[in-house]
Design a protein around this motif. Structure first.
Motif, PDB file in Angstrom:
ATOM      1  N   ILE A  24       0.930  -1.214   0.031  1.00  0.00           N
ATOM      2  CA  ILE A  24       0.045   0.048   0.045  1.00  0.00           C
ATOM      3  C   ILE A  24       1.018   1.334   0.007  1.00  0.00           C
ATOM      4  CG2 ILE A  24      -1.638   1.163   1.267  1.00  0.00           C
ATOM      5  CD1 ILE A  24      -2.850  -1.658   2.162  1.00  0.00           C
ATOM      6  N   VAL A  25       1.981   1.111   0.766  1.00  0.00           N
ATOM      7  CA  VAL A  25       2.767   2.417   0.872  1.00  0.00           C
ATOM      8  C   VAL A  25       3.534   2.532  -0.505  1.00  0.00           C
ATOM      9  CG1 VAL A  25       5.062   3.220   2.033  1.00  0.00           C
ATOM     10  CG2 VAL A  25       3.255   2.554   3.212  1.00  0.00           C
ATOM     11  N   THR A  26       4.039   1.524  -1.053  1.00  0.00           N
ATOM     12  CA  THR A  26       4.545   1.614  -2.381  1.00  0.00           C
ATOM     13  C   THR A  26       3.676   2.104  -3.450  1.00  0.00           C
ATOM     14  OG1 THR A  26       6.072  -0.098  -1.737  1.00  0.00           O
ATOM     15  CG2 THR A  26       6.123   0.227  -3.992  1.00  0.00           C
ATOM     16  N   TRP A  27       2.399   1.570  -3.400  1.00  0.00           N
ATOM     17  CA  TRP A  27       1.551   2.122  -4.612  1.00  0.00           C
ATOM     18  C   TRP A  27       1.285   3.318  -4.317  1.00  0.00           C
ATOM     19  CZ3 TRP A  27      -2.365  -2.676  -4.852  1.00  0.00           C
ATOM     20  CH2 TRP A  27      -1.782  -3.753  -5.359  1.00  0.00           C
ATOM     21  N   THR A  28       0.786   3.989  -3.150  1.00  0.00           N
ATOM     22  CA  THR A  28       0.786   5.351  -2.670  1.00  0.00           C
ATOM     23  C   THR A  28       1.892   6.137  -2.951  1.00  0.00           C
ATOM     24  OG1 THR A  28      -0.655   4.344  -1.011  1.00  0.00           O
ATOM     25  CG2 THR A  28       0.003   6.957  -0.944  1.00  0.00           C
ATOM     26  N   ALA A  29       3.043   5.710  -2.700  1.00  0.00           N
ATOM     27  CA  ALA A  29       4.150   6.695  -3.378  1.00  0.00           C
ATOM     28  C   ALA A  29       4.372   6.610  -4.853  1.00  0.00           C
ATOM     29  CB  ALA A  29       5.440   5.919  -2.789  1.00  0.00           C
ATOM     30  N   ALA A  30       4.131   5.804  -5.358  1.00  0.00           N
ATOM     31  CA  ALA A  30       4.185   5.887  -6.857  1.00  0.00           C
ATOM     32  C   ALA A  30       3.157   6.494  -7.584  1.00  0.00           C
ATOM     33  CB  ALA A  30       4.180   4.326  -7.609  1.00  0.00           C
ATOM     34  N   TRP A  31       1.989   6.512  -6.738  1.00  0.00           N
ATOM     35  CA  TRP A  31       0.657   7.566  -7.313  1.00  0.00           C
ATOM     36  C   TRP A  31       1.279   9.126  -7.157  1.00  0.00           C
ATOM     37  CZ3 TRP A  31      -1.980  10.809  -4.259  1.00  0.00           C
ATOM     38  CH2 TRP A  31      -3.204  11.165  -4.958  1.00  0.00           C
ATOM     39  N   LEU A  32       1.940   9.238  -5.904  1.00  0.00           N
ATOM     40  CA  LEU A  32       2.081  10.569  -5.460  1.00  0.00           C
ATOM     41  C   LEU A  32       3.200  11.210  -6.429  1.00  0.00           C
ATOM     42  CD1 LEU A  32       1.740  12.810  -3.278  1.00  0.00           C
ATOM     43  CD2 LEU A  32       3.427  12.084  -2.055  1.00  0.00           C
ATOM     44  N   VAL A  33       4.252  10.317  -6.659  1.00  0.00           N
ATOM     45  CA  VAL A  33       5.310  10.651  -7.789  1.00  0.00           C
ATOM     46  C   VAL A  33       4.673  11.104  -8.894  1.00  0.00           C
ATOM     47  CG1 VAL A  33       7.306  10.211  -8.742  1.00  0.00           C
ATOM     48  CG2 VAL A  33       7.130   9.739  -6.357  1.00  0.00           C
ATOM     49  N   SER A  34       3.651  10.133  -9.498  1.00  0.00           N
ATOM     50  CA  SER A  34       3.199  10.293 -10.630  1.00  0.00           C
ATOM     51  C   SER A  34       2.507  11.725 -11.002  1.00  0.00           C
ATOM     52  CB  SER A  34       2.615   9.105 -11.396  1.00  0.00           C
ATOM     53  OG  SER A  34       1.480   8.869 -10.539  1.00  0.00           O
ATOM     54  N   MET A  35       1.533  12.135 -10.015  1.00  0.00           N
ATOM     55  CA  MET A  35       0.882  13.113  -9.836  1.00  0.00           C
ATOM     56  C   MET A  35       1.612  14.338  -9.688  1.00  0.00           C
ATOM     57  SD  MET A  35      -1.971  12.036 -10.423  1.00  0.00           S
ATOM     58  CE  MET A  35      -1.494  10.793 -11.324  1.00  0.00           C
ATOM     59  N   ILE A  36       2.751  14.477  -9.080  1.00  0.00           N
ATOM     60  CA  ILE A  36       3.745  15.292  -8.761  1.00  0.00           C
ATOM     61  C   ILE A  36       4.334  15.781 -10.530  1.00  0.00           C
ATOM     62  CG2 ILE A  36       5.778  16.364  -7.663  1.00  0.00           C
ATOM     63  CD1 ILE A  36       4.904  15.048  -5.362  1.00  0.00           C
ATOM     64  N   LEU A  37       4.891  14.852 -11.007  1.00  0.00           N
ATOM     65  CA  LEU A  37       5.212  14.957 -12.368  1.00  0.00           C
ATOM     66  C   LEU A  37       4.325  15.237 -13.384  1.00  0.00           C
ATOM     67  CD1 LEU A  37       7.604  11.872 -12.534  1.00  0.00           C
ATOM     68  CD2 LEU A  37       8.254  14.268 -12.313  1.00  0.00           C
ATOM     69  N   VAL A  38       3.192  14.765 -13.049  1.00  0.00           N
ATOM     70  CA  VAL A  38       2.060  15.251 -14.251  1.00  0.00           C
ATOM     71  C   VAL A  38       1.842  16.740 -13.898  1.00  0.00           C
ATOM     72  CG1 VAL A  38      -0.514  15.080 -14.711  1.00  0.00           C
ATOM     73  CG2 VAL A  38       0.813  13.226 -14.581  1.00  0.00           C
TER      74      VAL A  38
END
Length: 78
Positions: A35-49
């Motif tokens: 859950i933490v890994t998926w949340t971190a990936a989502w957060l990084v991708s949204m920041i990059l977007v």
């Protein structure tokens, strides 16, 4: 240029989140680490977007505003 920007805005999170899910496919979906890994990936991708949006879409519109004012003034003179 905007077509490329929209393509990148869709491609970046798809690649980041898809790769993360692929690499964690054998992990238990309900574990804290997953859950933490998926949340971190989502957060990084949204920041990059967000950064891509600001750089690729929002910035090119700024030089066009003075040109439209100049065209408006020219049309008023005729």
């Amino acid at each position: 240029m905007k077509g490329l920007a929209y393509f990148l805005i869709v491609l970046v999170p798809t690649v980041i989140i898809g790769t993360t899910v692929y690499l964690t496919r054998h992990w238990a979906p309900t574990s804290i680490l997953t859950i933490v890994t998926w949340t971190a990936a989502w957060l990084v991708s949204m920041i990059l977007v967000t950064v891509l949006y600001l750089l690729l879409i929002h910035q090119p519109n700024n030089p066009q505003k003075p040109a439209s004012k100049q065209n408006h003034q020219e049309s008023q003179q005729h």
